[in-house]
Scaffold this motif. Structure first.
Motif, PDB file in Angstrom:
ATOM      1  N   SER A   1      56.896  28.309  54.695  1.00 42.76           N
ATOM      2  CA  SER A   1      58.306  28.332  54.300  1.00 42.76           C
ATOM      3  C   SER A   1      58.471  29.198  53.066  1.00 42.76           C
ATOM      4  O   SER A   1      57.623  29.185  52.167  1.00 42.76           O
ATOM      5  CB  SER A   1      58.807  26.917  53.995  1.00 42.76           C
ATOM      6  OG  SER A   1      58.826  26.144  55.164  1.00 42.76           O
TER       7      SER A   1
ATOM      8  N   VAL B   1      70.581  31.374  48.261  1.00 45.10           N
ATOM      9  CA  VAL B   1      69.174  31.283  48.641  1.00 45.10           C
ATOM     10  C   VAL B   1      69.044  30.386  49.877  1.00 45.10           C
ATOM     11  O   VAL B   1      69.623  29.303  49.926  1.00 45.10           O
ATOM     12  CB  VAL B   1      68.314  30.702  47.492  1.00 45.10           C
ATOM     13  CG1 VAL B   1      66.871  30.494  47.940  1.00 45.10           C
ATOM     14  CG2 VAL B   1      68.371  31.609  46.272  1.00 45.10           C
ATOM     15  N   ASN B   2      68.292  30.873  50.861  1.00 41.45           N
ATOM     16  CA  ASN B   2      67.986  30.095  52.057  1.00 41.45           C
ATOM     17  C   ASN B   2      66.491  29.822  52.128  1.00 41.45           C
ATOM     18  O   ASN B   2      65.687  30.585  51.586  1.00 41.45           O
ATOM     19  CB  ASN B   2      68.383  30.845  53.334  1.00 41.45           C
ATOM     20  CG  ASN B   2      69.866  30.788  53.608  1.00 41.45           C
ATOM     21  OD1 ASN B   2      70.586  29.982  53.041  1.00 41.45           O
ATOM     22  ND2 ASN B   2      70.331  31.664  54.479  1.00 41.45           N
ATOM     23  N   ARG B   3      66.133  28.766  52.847  1.00 40.75           N
ATOM     24  CA  ARG B   3      64.725  28.475  53.131  1.00 40.75           C
ATOM     25  C   ARG B   3      64.459  28.875  54.579  1.00 40.75           C
ATOM     26  O   ARG B   3      65.079  28.360  55.499  1.00 40.75           O
ATOM     27  CB  ARG B   3      64.399  27.004  52.925  1.00 40.75           C
ATOM     28  CG  ARG B   3      62.929  26.701  53.302  1.00 40.75           C
ATOM     29  CD  ARG B   3      62.519  25.294  52.969  1.00 40.75           C
ATOM     30  NE  ARG B   3      62.463  25.187  51.520  1.00 40.75           N
ATOM     31  CZ  ARG B   3      63.019  24.188  50.831  1.00 40.75           C
ATOM     32  NH1 ARG B   3      63.673  23.220  51.437  1.00 40.75           N
ATOM     33  NH2 ARG B   3      62.920  24.167  49.523  1.00 40.75           N
TER      34      ARG B   3
ATOM     35  N   THR C   1      69.977  34.890  50.827  1.00 39.42           N
ATOM     36  CA  THR C   1      70.642  34.692  52.113  1.00 39.42           C
ATOM     37  C   THR C   1      70.926  36.000  52.841  1.00 39.42           C
ATOM     38  O   THR C   1      71.012  36.013  54.058  1.00 39.42           O
ATOM     39  CB  THR C   1      71.964  33.921  51.944  1.00 39.42           C
ATOM     40  OG1 THR C   1      72.802  34.644  51.045  1.00 39.42           O
ATOM     41  CG2 THR C   1      71.738  32.533  51.426  1.00 39.42           C
TER      42      THR C   1
ATOM     43  N   GLU D   1      61.618  30.720  50.258  1.00 42.62           N
ATOM     44  CA  GLU D   1      62.994  30.729  49.778  1.00 42.62           C
ATOM     45  C   GLU D   1      63.328  32.152  49.368  1.00 42.62           C
ATOM     46  O   GLU D   1      62.693  32.723  48.481  1.00 42.62           O
ATOM     47  CB  GLU D   1      63.171  29.741  48.629  1.00 42.62           C
ATOM     48  CG  GLU D   1      63.050  28.309  49.112  1.00 42.62           C
ATOM     49  CD  GLU D   1      63.406  27.268  48.080  1.00 42.62           C
ATOM     50  OE1 GLU D   1      63.751  27.628  46.933  1.00 42.62           O
ATOM     51  OE2 GLU D   1      63.339  26.080  48.422  1.00 42.62           O
TER      52      GLU D   1
ATOM     53  N   THR E   1      70.012  26.109  54.216  1.00 45.68           N
ATOM     54  CA  THR E   1      70.566  26.391  52.895  1.00 45.68           C
ATOM     55  C   THR E   1      69.833  25.545  51.862  1.00 45.68           C
ATOM     56  O   THR E   1      69.277  24.497  52.177  1.00 45.68           O
ATOM     57  CB  THR E   1      72.076  26.085  52.849  1.00 45.68           C
ATOM     58  OG1 THR E   1      72.271  24.721  53.194  1.00 45.68           O
ATOM     59  CG2 THR E   1      72.853  26.969  53.794  1.00 45.68           C
ATOM     60  N   THR E   2      69.829  26.012  50.654  1.00 49.14           N
ATOM     61  CA  THR E   2      69.223  25.273  49.553  1.00 49.14           C
ATOM     62  C   THR E   2      70.315  24.901  48.553  1.00 49.14           C
ATOM     63  O   THR E   2      71.468  25.299  48.710  1.00 49.14           O
ATOM     64  CB  THR E   2      68.146  26.123  48.841  1.00 49.14           C
ATOM     65  OG1 THR E   2      68.785  27.249  48.230  1.00 49.14           O
ATOM     66  CG2 THR E   2      67.074  26.595  49.811  1.00 49.14           C
TER      67      THR E   2
END
Length: 66
Positions: free
Chosen positions: A7, A51-53, A12, A9, A45-46
């Motif tokens: 994973s 920022v996305n994971r 986006t 981060e 989403t975080t």
């Protein structure tokens, strides 16, 4: 063989090829150089705006770890 995941981060607005390149770089930095079927599974989403994971799965032969 076993299935593993990684994973990351990332922003986006990251391009799909850049996200995959980052996943490959992460695997290599962990000493994993031989895998197959790297596949993007989820984008979440975080709590941090922008920022996305990104979570990938991949197959690895247990003899090819580190």
């Amino acid at each position: 063989m076993s299935i593993e995941r990684v994973s990351l981060e990332l922003p986006t607005d990251s391009a799909p090829q850049d996200v995959e390149a980052q996943a490959v770089a992460q695997l290599r930095s962990q000493g994993i150089h031989t895998w197959s079927d790297l596949s993007l599974q989820t984008i979440l989403t975080t709590d941090e705006p922008g920022v996305n994971r990104y979570t990938f799965t991949y197959w690895i032969d247990d003899d090819h770890r580190h």
